[in-house]
Design a protein around this motif. Structure first.
Motif, mmCIF file in Angstrom:
data_model
loop_
_atom_site.group_PDB
_atom_site.id
_atom_site.type_symbol
_atom_site.label_atom_id
_atom_site.label_comp_id
_atom_site.label_asym_id
_atom_site.label_seq_id
_atom_site.Cartn_x
_atom_site.Cartn_y
_atom_site.Cartn_z
ATOM 1 N N THR A 94 0.830 -1.196 0.000
ATOM 2 C CA THR A 94 0.000 0.000 0.000
ATOM 3 C C THR A 94 0.868 1.250 0.000
ATOM 4 O O THR A 94 1.811 1.357 0.782
ATOM 5 C CB THR A 94 -0.921 0.025 1.240
ATOM 6 O OG1 THR A 94 -1.679 -1.180 1.294
ATOM 7 C CG2 THR A 94 -1.866 1.215 1.189
ATOM 8 N N CYS A 96 0.979 5.076 0.921
ATOM 9 C CA CYS A 96 0.252 5.929 1.867
ATOM 10 C C CYS A 96 0.700 7.381 1.714
ATOM 11 O O CYS A 96 1.904 7.668 1.710
ATOM 12 C CB CYS A 96 0.518 5.483 3.303
ATOM 13 S SG CYS A 96 0.295 3.724 3.598
ATOM 14 N N TYR A 116 -4.861 6.231 0.608
ATOM 15 C CA TYR A 116 -4.193 4.942 0.520
ATOM 16 C C TYR A 116 -4.460 4.347 -0.863
ATOM 17 O O TYR A 116 -5.608 4.317 -1.313
ATOM 18 C CB TYR A 116 -4.706 3.987 1.597
ATOM 19 C CG TYR A 116 -4.514 4.509 3.002
ATOM 20 C CD1 TYR A 116 -3.295 4.353 3.658
ATOM 21 C CD2 TYR A 116 -5.543 5.168 3.669
ATOM 22 C CE1 TYR A 116 -3.112 4.841 4.943
ATOM 23 C CE2 TYR A 116 -5.373 5.657 4.950
ATOM 24 C CZ TYR A 116 -4.149 5.488 5.584
ATOM 25 O OH TYR A 116 -3.970 5.979 6.853
#
Length: 229
Positions: A94, A96, A116
């Motif tokens: 992910t 961020c 995200y």
């Protein structure tokens, strides 16, 4: 080429993280976990997690001036299997982007915009490189989390530094005393939802006061400033 999917809209962020942080002593951790099990379900309601988080900064430095505030650190969060961190357990990567927090808002929690974007395939670090970012620092976070009222994610974790870049096996605890960090967060999809979530976080702060002191972190420590050298 890596492919990804955003967790928030493509325009200005409409997702706000409301959170509290605290330092949980090693001696209080078992009692705190028991309390979480009691209010969140049972012993099986705890979710183990381990992340390798890499912070990346722009390859090209923005000249000194107001435009520098538009530069942000991107964090690549790679999920690891806690039982086999060096194996093939990186099931979720992910990217961020945590925006600048509200300065001295007087709220009972830290509030900052967040986006995200999950990377489903390909080489995630290379993806960030193609976006014009480079490696800056890294850490490993290991612990567990509970979900309270289907809204508040309560993360209890310890931080590890890597003695060798990108070598998970070289991880060493940042705090040799074995203390834990507590991060309680809820996501607001609009600014209108923020006040109510902050009020509920204050309730949780009082509920857990016997185990950990939860605080609003000074906004200066949460600002997403690029650490240009």
């Amino acid at each position: 080429m890596a492919t990804g999917k955003k967790h928030a809209g493509a325009g200005m962020p409409m997702h706000y993280e409301c959170s509290l942080h605290g330092l949980l002593t090693k001696s209080n951790e078992p009692m705190f976990r028991t309390r979480l099990e009691a209010i969140c379900g049972d012993t099986e309601s705890a979710h183990s997690e381990m992340h390798h988080e890499i912070s990346c900064v722009p390859c090209v430095e923005t000249p000194i001036g107001p435009l520098r505030r538009e530069d942000h650190v991107l964090r690549l969060r790679m999920a690891l299997d806690p039982n086999d961190p060096t194996g093939a357990g990186r099931s979720k990567n992910t990217v961020c982007l945590l925006g600048h927090p509200e300065p001295r808002s007087g709220r009972g929690a830290s509030v900052r915009p967040a986006i995200y974007a999950q990377v489903f395939s390909g080489n995630a670090p290379q993806f960030l490189s193609l976006l014009g970012y480079k490696f800056h620092s890294e850490l490993v976070r290991k612990g567990y989390w509970f979900l309270y009222r289907n809204t508040f994610k309560i993360v209890v974790s310890q931080i590890y530094r890597l003695e060798e870049q990108n070598d998970i096996q070289s991880a060493q605890p940042v705090d040799p005393a074995g203390n834990w960090l507590v991060h309680i967060a809820a996501d607001a999809l609009t600014q209108e939802q923020v006040p109510r979530l902050c009020e509920q976080l204050e309730e949780l702060k009082r509920m857990f006061a016997d185990y950990v002191e939860l605080v609003v972190v000074d906004h200066a420590f949460l600002e997403n400033k690029v650490p240009y050298s």
